[in-house]
Design an enzyme around this catalytic site. Structure first.
Site, PDB file in Angstrom:
ATOM      1  CG  HIS A 142      -1.937   0.977   1.348  1.00  0.00           C
ATOM      2  ND1 HIS A 142      -1.681   2.301   1.641  1.00  0.00           N
ATOM      3  CD2 HIS A 142      -3.283   0.877   1.224  1.00  0.00           C
ATOM      4  CE1 HIS A 142      -2.819   2.974   1.681  1.00  0.00           C
ATOM      5  NE2 HIS A 142      -3.815   2.132   1.421  1.00  0.00           N
ATOM      6  CG  ASP A 219       0.474  -2.613   6.194  1.00  0.00           C
ATOM      7  OD1 ASP A 219      -0.441  -2.819   7.019  1.00  0.00           O
ATOM      8  OD2 ASP A 219       0.305  -1.981   5.128  1.00  0.00           O
ATOM      9  CD  GLN A 222      -6.460  -5.096   3.604  1.00  0.00           C
ATOM     10  OE1 GLN A 222      -7.403  -5.877   3.647  1.00  0.00           O
ATOM     11  NE2 GLN A 222      -6.629  -3.790   3.479  1.00  0.00           N
ATOM     12  CE  LYS A 245      -7.070  -0.680   5.889  1.00  0.00           C
ATOM     13  NZ  LYS A 245      -7.984  -0.492   4.769  1.00  0.00           N
ATOM     14  CB  CYS A 383      -3.707   3.028  -1.711  1.00  0.00           C
ATOM     15  SG  CYS A 383      -4.930   4.313  -1.403  1.00  0.00           S
TER      16      CYS A 383
END
Length: 425
Positions: A142, A219, A222, A245, A383
């Site tokens: 991202h 990261d 997700q 999220k 993104c």
């Protein structure tokens, strides 16, 4: 007499993914859009909030709303307790150990910026990143895990290197091995690509980078809703994720990692609550986590995020993962049968999203036609424009799944895409 804390509210009854009982916990889903029941398939962008989280937010705002750490009155003390209890809940949720500390931020983007900027902002004599050092960022990222590192490279004089995926969007261990060098200082990587659903072998990639002496950054935005890795069991120095999220509030997130890694970061928000002592000519910073949480924090957001973590644990991560993987497999199979439709990363079975492109029809047009049938999806570059350009695809349409989505909604999606492609053809 102390009022009941939002962190101790009774949870809802046992819930099964995809069940009517679980769906009833989400008011957002109880809507009709353009004459059709809402099929909300944009969960990779933002998930719906359950009643348990809303109740926790309301309880805090109506009973304990006050500033923390700064008051001797009861409400301030209650709010402080709620905030620190939320921190403890999330520390456990990510599988952290005693060597880890958890910092509240506004979300994954702020967390990653805090890391990237904090590693060079201390000046050439103190910064972790210096001229000639190398930063490796995966090509799946991202923009929030790419742009901060571009800036960090420019400001520090470091070199940015990209671990590029293959033509199918996969990352390979051998390619990282070829990039690692004695000058590698950072590896920044996603646990799950938000544009394609690719689940890289991040455990092995992080291990290799750590063995090479690099700081490792993951990261996990997700993965937070169903596949949060156990931090104590992977070679990860710093991990970031967002509340919105994982069925939590917007505007709250977490940066969690080894205390030794967090101590390398130069604080970027200077002001109240992050100092131990202030003089006219300088200041001494507070200990972690306060030194990285300058200003009035989003206490309600932290309380809501902890409630979201408890909700996920109650439903069961394994149960959610199996459910969303099955929905994704169903969607891949159905979309692949539509003439002119190409599914991205069809091999990525450990994903909760599916992205696709159509030979005829722009994703924005497809998304608009799906919306006319009450189906919410995401369209564009997600993104992740460098990745989409690398794959030669341009924008795509993305459907993403959560615990409350159903097989019937997937069938509606496939039928609506087939109709849209036919109309646009």
């Amino acid at each position: 007499m102390r009022l009941e804390s939002p962190t101790t509210l009774a949870p809802p009854p046992t819930l099964a993914p995809g069940s009517a009982t679980l769906r009833a916990q989400f008011p957002l889903l109880q809507q009709v859009i353009h004459g059709a029941p809402l099929a909300y398939l944009d969960n990779a962008a933002t998930t719906a909030m359950p009643l348990e989280v809303m109740d926790a937010l309301q309880a805090f705002e109506t009973r304990h709303r006050a500033n923390i750490h700064r008051g001797v009155h009861s409400l301030s003390q209650y709010a402080t307790d709620d905030y620190e209890a939320a921190r403890a809940t999330l520390h456990q949720f990510v599988g952290a150990s005693a060597e880890h500390e958890l910092v509240f931020t506004s979300g994954t983007t702020e967390s990653l910026n805090l890391v990237a900027q904090g590693l060079w902002a201390g000046g050439p004599d103190q910064a972790w990143l210096r001229a000639g050092d190398e930063i490796i960022v995966s090509g799946l990222e991202h923009h929030a895990n790419l742009l901060p590192w571009q800036q960090a490279a420019r400001q520090s004089g470091a070199v940015l290197r990209i671990l590029r995926p293959d033509a199918q969007g996969r990352l390979h261990v051998a390619d990282l091995q070829a990039l690692l060098s004695p000058r590698t200082r950072v590896l920044a990587l996603t646990a799950s690509a938000n544009a394609t659903g690719e689940r890289p072998p991040f455990e092995e990639l992080l291990r290799m980078a750590a063995q090479a002496g690099a700081l490792t950054v993951l990261d996990a935005a997700q993965a937070a809703a169903y596949a949060m890795p156990a931090l104590a069991h992977i070679d990860c120095d710093l991990l970031a994720f967002s509340g919105h999220k994982m069925h939590g509030p917007m505007g709250i997130g977490v940066l969690v990692g080894r205390r030794s890694a967090l101590e390398r970061l130069e604080p970027l928000r200077l002001g109240g609550d992050m100092v131990a002592q202030v003089r006219w000519d300088g200041a001494d910073y507070a200990e972690l986590p306060a030194r990285l949480e300058g200003g009035t924090p989003n206490v309600a957001g932290a309380v809501g995020l902890a409630a979201a973590a408890r909700f996920i644990e109650q439903v069961g991560r394994d149960a959610i993962a199996a459910h969303v993987h099955a929905l994704r497999a169903q969607a891949v199979q159905g979309l692949a049968r539509i003439p002119g439709v190409r599914v991205l990363a069809a091999h990525a079975t450990q994903s909760a999203l599916v992205s696709f492109v159509a030979e005829q029809g722009h994703p924005h047009d497809i998304g608009t036609l799906l919306d006319a049938r009450g189906i919410a999806v995401r369209t564009g570059h997600h993104c992740a424009q460098p990745l989409m350009d690398h794959l030669g695809l341009g924008p795509s349409t993305r459907a993403s799944f959560a615990a409350y989505n159903t097989s019937d909604e997937v069938e509606r999606l496939v039928a609506a895409v087939a109709h849209a492609v036919e109309v646009l053809r």
